[in-house]
Design a protein around this motif. Structure first.
Motif, PDB file in Angstrom:
ATOM      1  N   VAL A  23      -6.765   4.637  13.310  1.00  0.00           N
ATOM      2  CA  VAL A  23      -6.148   4.205  12.257  1.00  0.00           C
ATOM      3  C   VAL A  23      -5.892   5.539  11.321  1.00  0.00           C
ATOM      4  N   ALA A  24      -6.728   6.186  10.924  1.00  0.00           N
ATOM      5  CA  ALA A  24      -6.965   7.241  10.184  1.00  0.00           C
ATOM      6  C   ALA A  24      -6.221   8.476  10.617  1.00  0.00           C
ATOM      7  N   ASP A  25      -6.463   8.747  11.970  1.00  0.00           N
ATOM      8  CA  ASP A  25      -5.278   9.764  12.883  1.00  0.00           C
ATOM      9  C   ASP A  25      -4.110   9.641  12.536  1.00  0.00           C
ATOM     10  N   TYR A  26      -3.693   8.093  12.669  1.00  0.00           N
ATOM     11  CA  TYR A  26      -2.240   7.893  12.503  1.00  0.00           C
ATOM     12  C   TYR A  26      -1.603   7.924  11.329  1.00  0.00           C
ATOM     13  N   TYR A  27      -2.496   7.737  10.220  1.00  0.00           N
ATOM     14  CA  TYR A  27      -2.174   7.713   8.708  1.00  0.00           C
ATOM     15  C   TYR A  27      -1.936   9.301   8.425  1.00  0.00           C
ATOM     16  N   ARG A  28      -2.761  10.002   8.913  1.00  0.00           N
ATOM     17  CA  ARG A  28      -2.766  11.481   8.596  1.00  0.00           C
ATOM     18  C   ARG A  28      -1.431  12.170   9.339  1.00  0.00           C
ATOM     19  N   ARG A  29      -1.239  11.593  10.484  1.00  0.00           N
ATOM     20  CA  ARG A  29       0.165  12.377  11.119  1.00  0.00           C
ATOM     21  C   ARG A  29       1.440  11.641  10.498  1.00  0.00           C
ATOM     22  N   THR A  30       1.432  10.475   9.847  1.00  0.00           N
ATOM     23  CA  THR A  30       2.583   9.640   9.394  1.00  0.00           C
ATOM     24  C   THR A  30       2.604   9.492   8.030  1.00  0.00           C
ATOM     25  N   GLY A  31       1.627   9.262   7.571  1.00  0.00           N
ATOM     26  CA  GLY A  31       1.640   8.908   5.971  1.00  0.00           C
ATOM     27  C   GLY A  31       2.000   7.499   5.688  1.00  0.00           C
ATOM     28  N   ASP A  32       2.054   6.658   6.907  1.00  0.00           N
ATOM     29  CA  ASP A  32       2.311   5.166   6.829  1.00  0.00           C
ATOM     30  C   ASP A  32       1.429   4.475   6.261  1.00  0.00           C
ATOM     31  N   LYS A  33       1.579   4.281   4.938  1.00  0.00           N
ATOM     32  CA  LYS A  33       0.837   3.378   4.043  1.00  0.00           C
ATOM     33  C   LYS A  33       0.702   2.001   4.613  1.00  0.00           C
ATOM     34  N   MET A  39      -3.632  -2.963   8.811  1.00  0.00           N
ATOM     35  CA  MET A  39      -4.892  -2.947   9.599  1.00  0.00           C
ATOM     36  C   MET A  39      -6.210  -2.927   8.952  1.00  0.00           C
ATOM     37  N   THR A  40      -5.970  -2.920   7.407  1.00  0.00           N
ATOM     38  CA  THR A  40      -7.047  -2.932   6.604  1.00  0.00           C
ATOM     39  C   THR A  40      -7.826  -4.364   6.609  1.00  0.00           C
ATOM     40  N   SER A  41      -7.206  -5.296   6.841  1.00  0.00           N
ATOM     41  CA  SER A  41      -8.125  -6.783   6.884  1.00  0.00           C
ATOM     42  C   SER A  41      -8.518  -6.790   8.047  1.00  0.00           C
ATOM     43  N   ALA A  42      -8.410  -6.168   9.055  1.00  0.00           N
ATOM     44  CA  ALA A  42      -9.302  -6.310  10.426  1.00  0.00           C
ATOM     45  C   ALA A  42     -10.236  -5.200  10.072  1.00  0.00           C
ATOM     46  N   GLY A  87     -15.843   6.874  12.704  1.00  0.00           N
ATOM     47  CA  GLY A  87     -14.554   5.978  12.234  1.00  0.00           C
ATOM     48  C   GLY A  87     -14.828   5.736  10.694  1.00  0.00           C
ATOM     49  N   LEU A  88     -16.097   5.381  10.078  1.00  0.00           N
ATOM     50  CA  LEU A  88     -16.358   5.248   8.895  1.00  0.00           C
ATOM     51  C   LEU A  88     -15.882   6.649   8.037  1.00  0.00           C
ATOM     52  N   ARG A  89     -16.350   7.947   8.438  1.00  0.00           N
ATOM     53  CA  ARG A  89     -16.009   9.085   7.914  1.00  0.00           C
ATOM     54  C   ARG A  89     -14.409   9.217   7.797  1.00  0.00           C
ATOM     55  N   ALA A  90     -13.778   8.913   8.790  1.00  0.00           N
ATOM     56  CA  ALA A  90     -12.312   9.187   9.008  1.00  0.00           C
ATOM     57  C   ALA A  90     -11.482   8.257   7.946  1.00  0.00           C
ATOM     58  N   MET A  91     -12.098   6.753   7.846  1.00  0.00           N
ATOM     59  CA  MET A  91     -11.117   6.001   6.902  1.00  0.00           C
ATOM     60  C   MET A  91     -11.459   6.171   5.631  1.00  0.00           C
ATOM     61  N   ALA A  92     -12.604   6.563   5.307  1.00  0.00           N
ATOM     62  CA  ALA A  92     -13.089   6.784   3.742  1.00  0.00           C
ATOM     63  C   ALA A  92     -11.838   7.391   3.120  1.00  0.00           C
ATOM     64  N   PRO A  93     -11.450   8.497   3.313  1.00  0.00           N
ATOM     65  CA  PRO A  93     -10.328   9.272   2.617  1.00  0.00           C
ATOM     66  C   PRO A  93      -8.967   8.775   2.931  1.00  0.00           C
ATOM     67  N   VAL A  94      -8.766   8.067   3.706  1.00  0.00           N
ATOM     68  CA  VAL A  94      -7.503   7.286   3.899  1.00  0.00           C
ATOM     69  C   VAL A  94      -7.453   5.894   2.902  1.00  0.00           C
ATOM     70  N   THR A  98      -5.011   5.547  -0.142  1.00  0.00           N
ATOM     71  CA  THR A  98      -4.195   4.554  -0.213  1.00  0.00           C
ATOM     72  C   THR A  98      -4.418   3.336  -1.290  1.00  0.00           C
ATOM     73  N   ASP A  99      -5.265   3.885  -2.394  1.00  0.00           N
ATOM     74  CA  ASP A  99      -5.458   2.895  -3.211  1.00  0.00           C
ATOM     75  C   ASP A  99      -6.451   1.792  -2.917  1.00  0.00           C
ATOM     76  N   THR A 100      -7.229   1.806  -2.026  1.00  0.00           N
ATOM     77  CA  THR A 100      -8.173   0.830  -1.839  1.00  0.00           C
ATOM     78  C   THR A 100      -9.530   1.608  -1.708  1.00  0.00           C
TER      79      THR A 100
END
Length: 121
Positions: A23-33, A39-42, A87-94, A98-100
């Motif tokens: 998810v973090a990689d996808y966001y980094r590539r697309t910016g798709d908030k 995906m955040t609920s999962a 995964g934890l390190r990748a998602m933290a900046p995302v 994204t204001d979470t």
């Protein structure tokens, strides 16, 4: 990617770490908030799992998992711990972007704890 969230794994901690990194990689590539929000609920389910495991861990590590598909003995495998940590390190900046931020802070804290437990002594 969303389909991978419905699949069960014999390596649940590894799988959640890989999903977070994906998810973090996808966001980094697309910016798709919007995708991150979906995906955040999962992913917060994974945060809860990790938090409970770390809280009850005698050594600061996530629960033992099977060593491999063909080796069913549960072990504290560095590879599994590392994928969860990644995964934890990748998602933290995302989550921060994204204001979470509360999830970002939690992911950072757990990653720091897990990283310290994995460090050579």
């Amino acid at each position: 990617m969303a389909e991978s969230f419905r699949r069960r794994s014999v390596f649940p901690n590894r799988a959640w770490g890989v999903r977070m990194a994906g998810v973090a990689d996808y966001y980094r590539r697309t910016g798709d908030k919007r995708f991150v929000d979906q995906m955040t609920s999962a992913l917060t389910f994974a945060l809860l799992r990790f938090r409970l495991q770390l809280a009850h861990s005698p050594n600061g590590l996530l629960d033992r998992e099977r060593y491999g598909v063909d080796v069913t003995t549960p072990v504290y495998g560095l590879h599994g711990q590392a994928l969860a940590l990644q995964g934890l390190r990748a998602m933290a900046p995302v989550w921060q972007a994204t204001d979470t931020g509360r999830f970002a802070d939690e992911a950072t804290q757990m990653a720091t704890q897990l990283e310290a437990a994995c460090a050579p002594r």
